[in-house]
Design a protein around this motif. Structure first.
Motif, PDB file in Angstrom:
ATOM      1  N   GLY A 215       0.789  -1.221   0.000  1.00 39.52           N
ATOM      2  CA  GLY A 215       0.000   0.000   0.000  1.00 39.52           C
ATOM      3  C   GLY A 215       0.824   1.275   0.000  1.00 39.52           C
ATOM      4  O   GLY A 215       0.316   2.345   0.309  1.00 39.52           O
ATOM      5  N   LEU A 216       2.108   1.175  -0.362  1.00 37.29           N
ATOM      6  CA  LEU A 216       2.945   2.372  -0.385  1.00 37.29           C
ATOM      7  C   LEU A 216       2.511   3.311  -1.505  1.00 37.29           C
ATOM      8  O   LEU A 216       2.166   2.871  -2.593  1.00 37.29           O
ATOM      9  CB  LEU A 216       4.411   1.995  -0.623  1.00 37.29           C
ATOM     10  N   SER A 217       2.582   4.573  -1.228  1.00 40.06           N
ATOM     11  CA  SER A 217       2.374   5.577  -2.252  1.00 40.06           C
ATOM     12  C   SER A 217       3.653   5.660  -3.082  1.00 40.06           C
ATOM     13  O   SER A 217       4.759   5.564  -2.525  1.00 40.06           O
ATOM     14  CB  SER A 217       2.113   6.937  -1.590  1.00 40.06           C
ATOM     15  N   PRO A 218       3.548   5.847  -4.385  1.00 44.86           N
ATOM     16  CA  PRO A 218       4.760   6.003  -5.197  1.00 44.86           C
ATOM     17  C   PRO A 218       5.662   7.134  -4.700  1.00 44.86           C
ATOM     18  O   PRO A 218       6.866   7.103  -4.906  1.00 44.86           O
ATOM     19  CB  PRO A 218       4.216   6.299  -6.597  1.00 44.86           C
ATOM     20  N   THR A 219       5.098   8.129  -4.024  1.00 43.89           N
ATOM     21  CA  THR A 219       5.912   9.233  -3.504  1.00 43.89           C
ATOM     22  C   THR A 219       6.766   8.808  -2.315  1.00 43.89           C
ATOM     23  O   THR A 219       7.673   9.539  -1.922  1.00 43.89           O
ATOM     24  CB  THR A 219       5.034  10.427  -3.092  1.00 43.89           C
ATOM     25  N   LYS A 220       6.503   7.638  -1.750  1.00 46.87           N
ATOM     26  CA  LYS A 220       7.287   7.108  -0.628  1.00 46.87           C
ATOM     27  C   LYS A 220       8.412   6.195  -1.093  1.00 46.87           C
ATOM     28  O   LYS A 220       9.101   5.592  -0.290  1.00 46.87           O
ATOM     29  CB  LYS A 220       6.379   6.321   0.325  1.00 46.87           C
ATOM     30  N   ILE A 221       8.558   6.077  -2.434  1.00 52.89           N
ATOM     31  CA  ILE A 221       9.567   5.183  -3.000  1.00 52.89           C
ATOM     32  C   ILE A 221      10.530   5.997  -3.852  1.00 52.89           C
ATOM     33  O   ILE A 221      10.132   6.679  -4.790  1.00 52.89           O
ATOM     34  CB  ILE A 221       8.912   4.082  -3.863  1.00 52.89           C
ATOM     35  N   GLU A 222      11.793   5.919  -3.507  1.00 53.12           N
ATOM     36  CA  GLU A 222      12.856   6.580  -4.257  1.00 53.12           C
ATOM     37  C   GLU A 222      13.668   5.494  -4.956  1.00 53.12           C
ATOM     38  O   GLU A 222      13.811   4.389  -4.432  1.00 53.12           O
ATOM     39  CB  GLU A 222      13.741   7.382  -3.297  1.00 53.12           C
ATOM     40  N   GLU A 223      14.193   5.805  -6.131  1.00 53.58           N
ATOM     41  CA  GLU A 223      15.000   4.843  -6.877  1.00 53.58           C
ATOM     42  C   GLU A 223      16.391   5.403  -7.130  1.00 53.58           C
ATOM     43  O   GLU A 223      16.555   6.604  -7.344  1.00 53.58           O
ATOM     44  CB  GLU A 223      14.348   4.517  -8.221  1.00 53.58           C
ATOM     45  N   ALA A 224      17.378   4.505  -7.111  1.00 51.70           N
ATOM     46  CA  ALA A 224      18.750   4.872  -7.455  1.00 51.70           C
ATOM     47  C   ALA A 224      19.294   3.796  -8.389  1.00 51.70           C
ATOM     48  O   ALA A 224      18.994   2.613  -8.231  1.00 51.70           O
ATOM     49  CB  ALA A 224      19.613   4.972  -6.205  1.00 51.70           C
ATOM     50  N   THR A 225      20.094   4.223  -9.355  1.00 53.16           N
ATOM     51  CA  THR A 225      20.606   3.302 -10.372  1.00 53.16           C
ATOM     52  C   THR A 225      22.050   2.866 -10.131  1.00 53.16           C
ATOM     53  O   THR A 225      22.584   2.075 -10.899  1.00 53.16           O
ATOM     54  CB  THR A 225      20.506   3.942 -11.759  1.00 53.16           C
ATOM     55  N   SER A 226      22.665   3.379  -9.080  1.00 55.08           N
ATOM     56  CA  SER A 226      24.051   3.017  -8.792  1.00 55.08           C
ATOM     57  C   SER A 226      24.322   3.199  -7.296  1.00 55.08           C
ATOM     58  O   SER A 226      23.536   3.828  -6.580  1.00 55.08           O
ATOM     59  CB  SER A 226      25.013   3.909  -9.584  1.00 55.08           C
ATOM     60  N   GLY A 227      25.439   2.672  -6.866  1.00 54.65           N
ATOM     61  CA  GLY A 227      25.826   2.824  -5.474  1.00 54.65           C
ATOM     62  C   GLY A 227      26.052   4.278  -5.091  1.00 54.65           C
ATOM     63  O   GLY A 227      25.628   4.724  -4.025  1.00 54.65           O
ATOM     64  N   GLU A 228      26.707   5.021  -5.967  1.00 59.39           N
ATOM     65  CA  GLU A 228      26.972   6.440  -5.684  1.00 59.39           C
ATOM     66  C   GLU A 228      25.678   7.236  -5.559  1.00 59.39           C
ATOM     67  O   GLU A 228      25.523   8.032  -4.639  1.00 59.39           O
ATOM     68  CB  GLU A 228      27.866   7.053  -6.779  1.00 59.39           C
ATOM     69  N   THR A 229      24.730   7.028  -6.485  1.00 60.67           N
ATOM     70  CA  THR A 229      23.467   7.763  -6.397  1.00 60.67           C
ATOM     71  C   THR A 229      22.648   7.294  -5.191  1.00 60.67           C
ATOM     72  O   THR A 229      21.892   8.072  -4.621  1.00 60.67           O
ATOM     73  CB  THR A 229      22.628   7.651  -7.690  1.00 60.67           C
ATOM     74  N   ALA A 230      22.827   6.043  -4.801  1.00 66.06           N
ATOM     75  CA  ALA A 230      22.136   5.536  -3.603  1.00 66.06           C
ATOM     76  C   ALA A 230      22.585   6.294  -2.358  1.00 66.06           C
ATOM     77  O   ALA A 230      21.765   6.666  -1.506  1.00 66.06           O
ATOM     78  CB  ALA A 230      22.405   4.050  -3.418  1.00 66.06           C
ATOM     79  N   LEU A 231      23.870   6.553  -2.248  1.00 65.48           N
ATOM     80  CA  LEU A 231      24.396   7.265  -1.080  1.00 65.48           C
ATOM     81  C   LEU A 231      23.848   8.693  -1.026  1.00 65.48           C
ATOM     82  O   LEU A 231      23.456   9.172   0.043  1.00 65.48           O
ATOM     83  CB  LEU A 231      25.922   7.263  -1.105  1.00 65.48           C
ATOM     84  N   VAL A 232      23.794   9.351  -2.171  1.00 64.36           N
ATOM     85  CA  VAL A 232      23.240  10.708  -2.232  1.00 64.36           C
ATOM     86  C   VAL A 232      21.746  10.681  -1.905  1.00 64.36           C
ATOM     87  O   VAL A 232      21.257  11.461  -1.082  1.00 64.36           O
ATOM     88  CB  VAL A 232      23.491  11.341  -3.619  1.00 64.36           C
ATOM     89  N   SER A 233      21.024   9.755  -2.532  1.00 62.00           N
ATOM     90  CA  SER A 233      19.579   9.649  -2.308  1.00 62.00           C
ATOM     91  C   SER A 233      19.261   9.330  -0.855  1.00 62.00           C
ATOM     92  O   SER A 233      18.314   9.873  -0.285  1.00 62.00           O
ATOM     93  CB  SER A 233      18.967   8.563  -3.201  1.00 62.00           C
ATOM     94  N   TYR A 234      20.043   8.455  -0.244  1.00 59.35           N
ATOM     95  CA  TYR A 234      19.796   8.099   1.154  1.00 59.35           C
ATOM     96  C   TYR A 234      19.909   9.341   2.038  1.00 59.35           C
ATOM     97  O   TYR A 234      19.071   9.576   2.909  1.00 59.35           O
ATOM     98  CB  TYR A 234      20.754   7.012   1.640  1.00 59.35           C
ATOM     99  N   GLY A 235      20.938  10.127   1.814  1.00 58.81           N
ATOM    100  CA  GLY A 235      21.134  11.336   2.609  1.00 58.81           C
ATOM    101  C   GLY A 235      20.014  12.351   2.448  1.00 58.81           C
ATOM    102  O   GLY A 235      19.637  13.035   3.395  1.00 58.81           O
ATOM    103  N   GLN A 236      19.449  12.427   1.247  1.00 57.72           N
ATOM    104  CA  GLN A 236      18.378  13.387   0.982  1.00 57.72           C
ATOM    105  C   GLN A 236      17.004  12.857   1.377  1.00 57.72           C
ATOM    106  O   GLN A 236      16.191  13.573   1.945  1.00 57.72           O
ATOM    107  CB  GLN A 236      18.361  13.746  -0.509  1.00 57.72           C
ATOM    108  N   PHE A 237      16.732  11.593   1.072  1.00 58.19           N
ATOM    109  CA  PHE A 237      15.411  10.993   1.235  1.00 58.19           C
ATOM    110  C   PHE A 237      15.198  10.388   2.629  1.00 58.19           C
ATOM    111  O   PHE A 237      14.087  10.332   3.119  1.00 58.19           O
ATOM    112  CB  PHE A 237      15.242   9.933   0.135  1.00 58.19           C
ATOM    113  N   LYS A 238      16.277   9.916   3.247  1.00 56.63           N
ATOM    114  CA  LYS A 238      16.242   9.284   4.568  1.00 56.63           C
ATOM    115  C   LYS A 238      15.149   8.207   4.668  1.00 56.63           C
ATOM    116  O   LYS A 238      14.235   8.294   5.487  1.00 56.63           O
ATOM    117  CB  LYS A 238      16.065  10.330   5.656  1.00 56.63           C
ATOM    118  N   PRO A 239      15.251   7.158   3.833  1.00 57.43           N
ATOM    119  CA  PRO A 239      14.231   6.115   3.816  1.00 57.43           C
ATOM    120  C   PRO A 239      14.273   5.238   5.066  1.00 57.43           C
ATOM    121  O   PRO A 239      15.293   5.163   5.747  1.00 57.43           O
ATOM    122  CB  PRO A 239      14.599   5.295   2.578  1.00 57.43           C
ATOM    123  N   ASP A 240      13.153   4.576   5.323  1.00 59.35           N
ATOM    124  CA  ASP A 240      13.078   3.637   6.434  1.00 59.35           C
ATOM    125  C   ASP A 240      13.768   2.323   6.110  1.00 59.35           C
ATOM    126  O   ASP A 240      14.265   1.639   7.009  1.00 59.35           O
ATOM    127  CB  ASP A 240      11.610   3.360   6.789  1.00 59.35           C
TER     128      ASP A 240
END
Length: 136
Positions: A31-56
């Motif tokens: 039941g997640l909203s698409p706005t609660k899901i972030e995608e990253a295509t590489s390890g480097e972008t994952a690190l940046v996205s994690y810092g910005q998005f702060k996922p659970d």
């Protein structure tokens, strides 16, 4: 069944169809909203996205072109020691999976990922945390 709809997720995989499969399962089964899901295509972008998005929770592919999953785990845990990471692997390389678990991943999923296995993994790694943090 536990309600996961308030959970935020980062999906890290260099293969678009794998990100789509995970995203579709999370939307349809959790039941997640698409706005609660972030995608990253590489390890480097994952690190940046994690810092910005702060996922659970993070679903992280082991084999990526820039940084392998183990390196990403180590770096994510330096950003957030409480990061919840589930590895996703298409290979039968148990040694790589075990290295990732030792590095701090909470569980792993073998590809192709099914809704049933994903839900069991979430229940395993989140346990009571889900009831306290994500349920209504």
């Amino acid at each position: 069944m536990v309600n996961y709809k308030n959970m935020s997720v980062l999906i890290v995989d260099d293969v678009a169809i794998m990100r789509t499969v995970l995203k579709d399962i999370l939307i349809a089964e959790c039941g997640l909203s698409p706005t609660k899901i972030e995608e990253a295509t590489s390890g480097e972008t994952a690190l940046v996205s994690y810092g910005q998005f702060k996922p659970d929770i993070v679903f992280l592919d082991i084999a990526m072109p820039d940084l392998d999953g183990k390196v990403v785990i180590e770096r994510l845990l330096k950003i957030d020691a409480d990061a919840i990471i589930i590895m996703c692997t298409g290979s039968g390389d148990k040694a790589s999976v075990m290295e990732c678990i030792r590095a701090g991943a909470k569980d792993y999923l073998r590809k192709p990922i099914t809704a049933d296995r994903l839900l069991k993994s979430l229940e395993k790694v989140l346990g009571d945390v889900v009831v306290k943090r994500f349920s209504i």
